[in-house]
Design a protein around this motif. Structure first.
Motif, PDB file in Angstrom:
ATOM      1  N   ALA A   1       7.551  13.025   0.340  1.00 21.60           N
ATOM      2  CA  ALA A   1       8.479  12.669  -1.023  1.00 21.60           C
ATOM      3  C   ALA A   1       8.720  11.161  -1.077  1.00 21.60           C
ATOM      4  O   ALA A   1       8.619  10.668  -2.002  1.00 21.60           O
ATOM      5  CB  ALA A   1       9.725  13.664  -1.098  1.00 21.60           C
ATOM      6  N   GLU A   2       8.674  10.505  -0.119  1.00 21.74           N
ATOM      7  CA  GLU A   2       9.043   9.091   0.082  1.00 21.74           C
ATOM      8  C   GLU A   2       8.324   8.644   1.310  1.00 21.74           C
ATOM      9  O   GLU A   2       7.787   9.271   2.274  1.00 21.74           O
ATOM     10  CB  GLU A   2      10.372   8.556   0.006  1.00 21.74           C
ATOM     11  N   ILE A   3       7.886   7.294   1.137  1.00 16.33           N
ATOM     12  CA  ILE A   3       6.813   6.556   2.256  1.00 16.33           C
ATOM     13  C   ILE A   3       7.195   6.607   3.407  1.00 16.33           C
ATOM     14  O   ILE A   3       6.594   7.090   4.527  1.00 16.33           O
ATOM     15  CB  ILE A   3       6.454   5.223   1.679  1.00 16.33           C
ATOM     16  N   HIS A   4       8.691   6.515   3.632  1.00 18.19           N
ATOM     17  CA  HIS A   4       8.969   6.433   5.219  1.00 18.19           C
ATOM     18  C   HIS A   4       9.134   7.892   5.742  1.00 18.19           C
ATOM     19  O   HIS A   4       9.413   7.834   6.929  1.00 18.19           O
ATOM     20  CB  HIS A   4      10.498   5.820   5.166  1.00 18.19           C
ATOM     21  N   SER A   5       9.180   8.965   5.168  1.00 16.06           N
ATOM     22  CA  SER A   5       9.249  10.171   5.639  1.00 16.06           C
ATOM     23  C   SER A   5       7.800  10.821   5.800  1.00 16.06           C
ATOM     24  O   SER A   5       7.460  12.134   5.874  1.00 16.06           O
ATOM     25  CB  SER A   5      10.097  10.931   4.764  1.00 16.06           C
ATOM     26  N   MET A   6       6.650   9.990   5.302  1.00 16.40           N
ATOM     27  CA  MET A   6       5.389  10.310   5.408  1.00 16.40           C
ATOM     28  C   MET A   6       4.657  10.678   6.821  1.00 16.40           C
ATOM     29  O   MET A   6       4.737   9.889   7.626  1.00 16.40           O
ATOM     30  CB  MET A   6       4.421   9.418   4.919  1.00 16.40           C
TER      31      MET A   6
ATOM     32  N   ILE B   1       1.022  -1.232  -0.018  1.00 14.85           N
ATOM     33  CA  ILE B   1      -0.027   0.099  -0.126  1.00 14.85           C
ATOM     34  C   ILE B   1       0.936   1.299  -0.125  1.00 14.85           C
ATOM     35  O   ILE B   1       0.476   2.304  -0.407  1.00 14.85           O
ATOM     36  CB  ILE B   1      -0.930   0.048   1.095  1.00 14.85           C
ATOM     37  N   GLY B   2       2.176   1.161   0.360  1.00 15.95           N
ATOM     38  CA  GLY B   2       3.177   2.268   0.346  1.00 15.95           C
ATOM     39  C   GLY B   2       2.917   2.887  -0.971  1.00 15.95           C
ATOM     40  O   GLY B   2       3.048   4.208  -0.964  1.00 15.95           O
TER      41      GLY B   2
END
Length: 837
Positions: free
Chosen positions: A233-238, A136-137
């Motif tokens: 900008a990327e999933i882990h920094s959401m 889902i990322g």
């Protein structure tokens, strides 16, 4: 006329209503008949392309139909969203029914804008790859990169407004790669909308289930998740801010749900968690509440409520849970757990536990939740200390704790203890009297906490020494020294300790022991204490009060040997009512079955007179055997436990008959007795007998078979204080009789016999064939206090004489002898027969 205006024509009120109704009818007809006439097939490609572009996945839709009421929209009979090949090939989403509602205002501007997307009976697969990524990322990241206005904006802007997305009757499945996990969420209701230009709100309510187990859904609780996600900008920094709750779960069902097996614990579980930060770096706050914590096997005297709070920081890249701080209040004190956990290889754990003024009652309450007897124990005092657990390339447990001011209260007694010092390394002996035998576990075993040897006052001049080892899997105890029996029994019974050995023990005697016990915290089964004891105990001047005996057994001394399989009472010198004897008893160390487990005994009564037993049975002063027989015949006694054993007499006097070196093998159970064998020297020969006894309507009924070999006639006569004659006899008798008294036994006796009397004669036989014979054989029956010779023969040399008739229990004769010269009748008695030609 100047200055005047022509009045306007007014539409009559009735005509206006007709116009409104006609307009509504036309619109309704359009809504009903027009949508089926509009072919959306030519738009299918553009619609599926738009959805696919938004999700970044191939999309397939089923039949499409336009709908005008209640709001314009498109109905899809099916929607399938393909999976990212990196996560597998099973569809990521499938919904049987989808309704896409359009915004009316956008139609007037000539731009199609979706206001709401409703999915029904949707199935969603959430897949986690081997690298820890979720399928889902990419969808969330793609959605965050598409410019949209807030869902709730009333007016359209330069970008389309994000639709309100909802799903009902949905199922969410979890997968690890291509393998589907048994855990899933069912009856899910999901909603997602855009709160502002950079923030999405989500809401989920579902019921957790397992596909491989049958769960009581009402006890599985409900899971709710609510919060927000922001662009990145990327999933882990959401950035995210989520609150999750799992409420209404029953603890046993929760353990089955999470671990696939019922833990056996019961209680009402509520868990709340908040997550703030971004997907790669989260601040976690969790509260775990368990109400009425208890085991499934029994209702404890005191339940326990748990209310723990934890906060920590989770860093996804390192799989690191750091800054752990967990607080659990306990009475006026608390436990505080701090440290870090790292799941990434090499895994590492570094935790510190602070124990601050925790009441001594807390571990007692925990023990009472696992062992029912301990629930009646209370304690005062406090525990303070700290421990440090490190697990990784090397494993270590360090620290210590001290319990001070401890008084344990139980069974109308209390025990004040000196300071108890718990350490993590094997303590060295501190003196000659304080030695330890609970050794440290080998290096491959889990770390343990040790109780240093402590002198416990137990009612004797010298204290009892105790030390212990505690591990997660169980415990080990060691007791050495002397203890007052009444205090020892009270303490042991309160903790369910040594119940099989000391459960029936009473009295103010003494026990000298050296015992080592190991066990599990939770007994494995009902009736099984989950403890194994080895060692010895010598008891003196105590009483046994088993429930199947109406009076206590006074034990002068006994040695008790403990092994994992058996408990053996050896060298027991005891006194029961009027009888003193020695013996032993061996019983299984555990008895998990509902009924009593069989035990083995050996008794050495020494010399015994059955006349005493008979008087005891008559109720004058019941002794051991007399009371045993009386109890077996009385309905007020529930029954004896299953016993098997031997009884050995040096002499057993039955009237004037002496049985020498008699040995019997006996089985007793309930109200039945089986004499497996009885062997003894009797009347100059030997006796072997076997039989059984059962109780019917309160009366014992006996079956007995006896074989006599080499019986000397003079000694047989002496049993009746008479003199009959000479010779040796052998024979067999089978009898049935009932009752307990001699008169009852003799009057009810019926049976058969076979006898051979050789080289004998009756002293008073005169010149009759009974005076001297080589062999007298006879068979017959026994009834009505009479021995009837149905067949018989008296042989002297070459002469054979047929003999038949009766011999009474009073030794009266009524025999018929037939010789070649005629018949004769023998009357009188065995002592003095009389002849009639």
């Amino acid at each position: 006329m100047i200055g005047t205006e022509e009045p306007q024509a007014r539409v009559p009120h009735g005509r206006r209503n007709v116009f409104i109704v006609a307009t509504l009818v036309v619109l309704l007809l359009l809504a009903v008949f027009v949508p089926p006439l509009i072919n959306l097939g030519k738009y299918r490609r553009s619609i599926t392309h738009s959805i696919s572009a938004a999700l970044g996945r191939p999309v397939e839709v089923g039949a499409m139909q336009l709908r005008l009421l209640p709001t314009p929209g498109i109905e899809l009979s099916g929607l399938t969203v393909a999976e990212d090949p990196a996560f597998g090939y099973e569809p990521g989403l499938h919904a049987n029914s989808v309704v896409v509602r359009l915004r009316l205002s956008s139609l007037w501007r000539g731009r199609l804008e979706v206001g709401r997307i409703s999915l029904d009976e949707a199935s969603v697969n959430l897949v986690r790859s081997g690298t820890g990524q979720w399928n889902i990322g990419s969808i969330l990241l793609r959605a965050s990169q598409i410019p949209n206005e807030a869902t709730a904006n009333r007016h359209a802007g330069s970008s389309p407004r994000f639709p309100y997305i909802e799903a009902t009757n949905a199922r969410i499945n979890f997968k690890e790669g291509v393998e589907k996990r048994p855990f899933s969420l069912t009856n899910a209701e999901f909603a997602m909308w855009q709160a502002n230009s950079g923030e999405w709100r989500i809401r989920l309510k579902a019921q957790p289930v397992r596909t491989d187990l049958e769960l009581h859904l009402s006890d599985a609780g409900a899971l709710t998740v609510e919060g927000s996600l922001r662009r990145a900008a990327e999933i882990h920094s959401m950035p995210l801010n989520l609150q999750a709750e799992w409420r209404g779960a029953q603890l046993g069902q929760a353990s089955r749900l999470l671990f696939g097996a019922d833990s056996g614990w019961r209680g009402d579980l509520d868990v709340t968690t908040s997550m703030q930060g971004n997907a790669g770096d989260l601040a976690l706050k969790t509260r775990v509440q368990i109400a009425d914590l208890q085991r499934q096997e029994f209702q404890p005297a005191n339940s326990l409520d748990v209310d723990a709070t934890c906060q920590s920081r989770y860093q996804h890249a390192e799989r690191l849970l750091s800054d752990i701080t967990c607080f659990l209040p306990a009475g006026s004190g608390h436990f505080l757990l701090t440290g870090t956990l790292q799941a990434m290889a090499p895994a590492a754990t570094d935790l510190q536990l602070e124990v601050n003024q925790v009441p001594a009652q807390f571990p007692i309450t925990l023990l009472g939740l696992m062992r029912p007897k301990a629930g009646q124990v209370a304690a005062t005092g406090a525990i303070n200390g700290s421990f440090h657990w490190v697990h990784g390339a090397q494993t270590s447990l360090t620290g210590d704790a001290t319990a001070t001011g401890v008084t344990v209260k139980y069974a109308n007694d209390n025990l004040t203890l000196p300071d108890l010092h718990f350490v993590t390394e094997t303590p060295e002996p501190r003196g000659k009297k304080l030695h330890r035998s609970v050794n440290a576990p080998p290096p491959h075993e889990p770390a343990a906490i040790f109780l240093e040897p402590v002198a416990v006052p137990f009612g004797e001049a010298a204290p009892l020494t105790m030390d212990a080892r505690v591990r997660r899997a169980g415990f080990a105890l060691h007791f050495a020294g002397a203890a007052s029996m009444d205090r020892l029994v009270a303490a042991a019974s309160s903790f369910g300790y040594l119940g099989r050995a000391l459960g029936a023990v009473r009295g103010n005697g003494r026990a000298d022991m050296d015992l080592r016990t190991s066990g599990t915290w939770i007994p494995p089964a009902v009736g099984d204490p989950g403890m194994s004891t080895t060692g010895t105990a010598r008891v003196q001047n105590v009483q046994l009060r088993p429930g199947f005996l109406p009076a206590p057994v006074d034990i002068a001394s006994a040695d008790i040997d403990f092994s994992p399989a058996t408990i053996a009472w050896q060298n027991v010198a005891f006194h029961y009512q009027d009888l003193s004897m020695h013996g032993s008893l061996q019983l299984p160390a555990t008895c998990a079955q509902g009924a009593s487990c069989p035990a083995t005994f050996a008794l050495q009564p020494g010399d015994m007179d059955c006349a005493t037993v008979e008087s005891l049975v008559a109720g004058k002063r019941p002794g051991f055997f007399g009371q045993m027989l009386a109890d077996l015949g009385q309905s007020r006694i529930a029954g004896w436990p299953p016993l098997h054993g031997t009884v050995q007499w040096s002499t057993l006097n039955v009237g004037h008959l002496a049985l020498h070196n008699a040995s019997a093998m006996v089985d007793v159970a309930g109200t039945s007795l089986t004499l497996d064998s009885l062997d003894a020297g009797a009347m100059g020969g030997t006796l072997h007998a076997k039989g059984d006894m059962s109780v019917e309507n309160g009366t014992p009924h006996w079956n007995l078979t006896a074989r006599l070999t080499g019986i000397k006639a003079p000694e047989a006569a002496a049993a009746f204080r008479e003199r009959w004659g000479t010779g040796t006899a052998s024979g067999e008798v089978q009898l049935k009789f009932s009752g307990l008294q001699t008169s009852d036994l003799t009057s009810s006796a019926v049976g058969t016999f076979a006898l051979t009397w050789t080289n004998g004669g009756l002293s008073g036989g005169g010149a009759t064939p009974l005076a001297r014979f080589d062999r007298w054989t006879a068979t017959g029956t026994i009834q009505n206090k009479t021995v009837t010779l149905t067949t018989g023969k008296i042989v002297l040399g070459t002469n054979a004489i047929a003999a038949s008739g009766d011999i009474g229990f009073d030794r009266g004769l009524n025999l018929a002898l037939k010789t070649g010269r005629g018949s004769m009748v023998v009357g009188g008695t065995l002592v003095k027969p009389s002849i009639t030609q």
